[in-house]
Design an enzyme around this catalytic site. Structure first.
Site, PDB file in Angstrom:
ATOM      1  N   ARG A 102     -13.522   0.815  -3.139  1.00  0.00           N
ATOM      2  CA  ARG A 102     -14.038   1.630  -1.969  1.00  0.00           C
ATOM      3  C   ARG A 102     -15.241   2.278  -1.684  1.00  0.00           C
ATOM      4  NH1 ARG A 102     -10.156   1.829   1.734  1.00  0.00           N
ATOM      5  NH2 ARG A 102     -11.853   2.213   3.044  1.00  0.00           N
ATOM      6  N   LYS A 139      -3.842  -0.349  -6.411  1.00  0.00           N
ATOM      7  CA  LYS A 139      -5.516  -0.304  -5.660  1.00  0.00           C
ATOM      8  C   LYS A 139      -4.846   1.493  -6.548  1.00  0.00           C
ATOM      9  CE  LYS A 139      -6.571   0.878  -0.696  1.00  0.00           C
ATOM     10  NZ  LYS A 139      -6.213   0.552   0.553  1.00  0.00           N
ATOM     11  N   ASP A 155     -12.154   3.999   5.955  1.00  0.00           N
ATOM     12  CA  ASP A 155     -11.011   2.747   6.329  1.00  0.00           C
ATOM     13  C   ASP A 155     -10.820   2.170   7.250  1.00  0.00           C
ATOM     14  OD1 ASP A 155      -9.416   3.874   3.731  1.00  0.00           O
ATOM     15  OD2 ASP A 155      -7.894   4.737   5.350  1.00  0.00           O
ATOM     16  N   ASP A 196      -6.268   5.346  -4.884  1.00  0.00           N
ATOM     17  CA  ASP A 196      -6.418   6.273  -3.749  1.00  0.00           C
ATOM     18  C   ASP A 196      -7.089   7.415  -4.448  1.00  0.00           C
ATOM     19  OD1 ASP A 196      -7.210   6.925  -1.375  1.00  0.00           O
ATOM     20  OD2 ASP A 196      -5.288   5.971  -0.121  1.00  0.00           O
ATOM     21  N   ASP A 198       0.496  -1.066  -0.004  1.00  0.00           N
ATOM     22  CA  ASP A 198       0.374   0.006   0.125  1.00  0.00           C
ATOM     23  C   ASP A 198       1.197   0.589  -0.592  1.00  0.00           C
ATOM     24  OD1 ASP A 198      -2.183   1.867   0.696  1.00  0.00           O
ATOM     25  OD2 ASP A 198      -3.057   0.106   0.700  1.00  0.00           O
TER      26      ASP A 198
END
Ligand SMILES: *[C@@H]1O[C@H](CO)[C@@H](O)[C@H](O)[C@H]1NC(C)=O
Ligand SMILES: *[C@@H]1O[C@H](CO)[C@@H](O)[C@H](O)[C@H]1NC(C)=O
Ligand SMILES: *[C@@H]1O[C@H](CO)[C@@H](O)[C@H](O)[C@H]1NC(C)=O
Length: 399
Positions: free
Chosen positions: A217, A162, A221, A164, A86
């Site tokens: 998502r 991923k 979080d 963000d 990540d």
């Protein structure tokens, strides 16, 4: 403590399956069932001091060590086939050719070599970036460098990105995320595309999101606590009628990582997360130190019956079908005509709570069922369920 009773109610009589959802999906052949794997973020965050914390810092050694364990200790065999780094893997500056550079101290061999290592063990390699000027932790983002970065990822043989959404105007997402996905597609390399797009918007366009991303998502979080798990469960229950429409093979809602085996959940709470996430057809992305995880938590993560619920090929996201007395019933319809049902007790008063669930509460047809407890606390039983099912569930010992 909280105990979830998790039963598979298998219909012996034939039932008709509903037709698959007709949502337009990203056509890259990936994520036909929810992705499974391991991600650094929740457990390791942005630990970058490898001198002080050599076992925990975001580094190639953490990824290699975890890859080895996944391959040797049954995680890969159970289906966890992605390993992803990540945030906090980058140098703060791009190189002279404007390419991203992995931190030279912590990733001395570079990302391509690391991806090769992961591939050599039979896993797939994932990495994090951000559709902004900077990542959430302040490292260089892709905005303005999309083409060169996608090319770089393909050269590194990355299998999963991923992306963000920090440090950018979120109104750009509706065009930005699809454009980035188009670039991924044009590399010719199948790359799983995880978007954080809806998590940052008030009224996300899920039609477009499901068409452009393999997973996304939706919400905040996850953090290392039962409160956080419960909040996410409540949010998904509240919004379920809208959300379930967009889940299916190739495109999934993502309630965030499994925190099982870390500091915040009791064993019973860990079982709840595993069960409810599987009913939600959620990506199963562990974030835990697999070198030190306690065996009882490992057992939860490797429960093959529950993984099979999550990975059910029909790909229909389940629902919270009933709540009352501070208890909940969750139900997911499976491709073979059976139902996975989770009974969750949120009460904190003390003494196990006796929950009587009618067929109406469970939202299943009145039939004779064969019942199987997927956590194997009870022997498999063949019961003639007339019109209700009774179970006793431990209360939660919340902090
Ligand atoms: C790119 O998109 C096309 C059209 O949707 C699809 O057929 C193809 O499989 C995709 N290729 C990759 C590598 O994602
Ligand atoms: C959402 O996206 C779809 C598909 O891209 C588009 O047709 C539709 O107009 C969008 N809806 C809104 C409200 O913007
Ligand atoms: C069910 O849960 C919702 C919150 O998700 C709550 O507002 C409602 O009161 C609950 N219903 C019962 C009967 O407990």
């Amino acid at each position: 403590m909280l105990l979830s009773w998790y039963f598979l109610l298998q219909i012996l009589w034939f039932v008709f399956l509903e037709l698959l959802s007709s949502v337009l999906a990203l056509d890259n052949g990936l994520a036909l069932t929810p992705p499974m794997g391991w991600l650094t973020w929740e457990r390791f965050r942005c630990i970058i001091d490898c001198k002080k914390y050599p076992q925990e810092c975001i580094s190639e050694s953490l990824i290699k060590r975890t890859t080895d364990i996944m391959e040797k200790e049954g995680y890969l065999a159970a289906g966890y086939n992605y390993i992803a780094v990540d945030d906090c893997w980058l140098e703060k500056k791009r190189d002279a050719n404007k390419r991203m550079v992995a931190d030279r101290q912590r990733f001395p061999s570079g990302i391509k070599a690391l991806a090769d290592y992961v591939h050599g063990k039979g896993l797939k390699f994932g990495i994090y970036q951000d559709y902004g000027t900077k990542t959430c932790a302040g490292y260089p983002g892709v905005l303005g460098y999309e083409e060169i970065d996608v090319k770089t990822f393909a050269e590194w043989e990355v299998d999963y990105i991923k992306l963000d959404g920090c440090n950018v105007d979120t109104s750009q997402f509706d065009t930005g995320y699809p454009a980035f996905g188009k670039l991924l597609n044009e590399t010719g390399r199948p790359i799983l595309y995880s978007c954080s797009w809806p998590a940052y918007q008030d009224n996300p366009n899920y039609t477009s999101i499901a068409k452009n991303c393999n997973l996304w998502r939706n919400y905040r979080d996850i953090q290392d606590s039962w409160t956080s798990v419960k909040n996410i469960m409540q949010w998904f229950a509240k919004n379920q009628d809208e959300l379930v429409k967009y889940a299916g093979p190739g495109h999934w809602n993502d309630p965030d990582m499994l925190i099982i085996g870390n500091f915040g959940l009791s064993l019973d709470q860990a079982r709840v997360q595993m069960a409810v996430w599987s009913i939600l057809a959620a990506p199963l992305l562990m974030s835990v130190d697999l070198a030190t995880i306690r065996p009882e938590f490992k057992e939860v993560l490797l429960n093959e019956d529950i993984i099979a619920v999550d990975q059910d090929p029909l790909g229909k996201q389940g629902l919270r079908v009933w709540n009352g007395s501070d208890c909940e019933i969750w139900n997911r319809e499976l491709g073979d005509g059976s139902y996975a049902i989770a009974f969750v007790n949120l009460r904190e008063d003390g003494a196990p709570f006796t929950l009587q669930a009618s067929f109406d509460n469970m939202k299943i047809p009145k039939q004779i069922y064969k019942v199987k407890d997927l956590y194997k606390d009870e022997k498999n039983v063949l019961c003639d369920l007339k019109d209700k099912f009774e179970t006793r569930i431990n209360p939660t010992g919340l902090y």
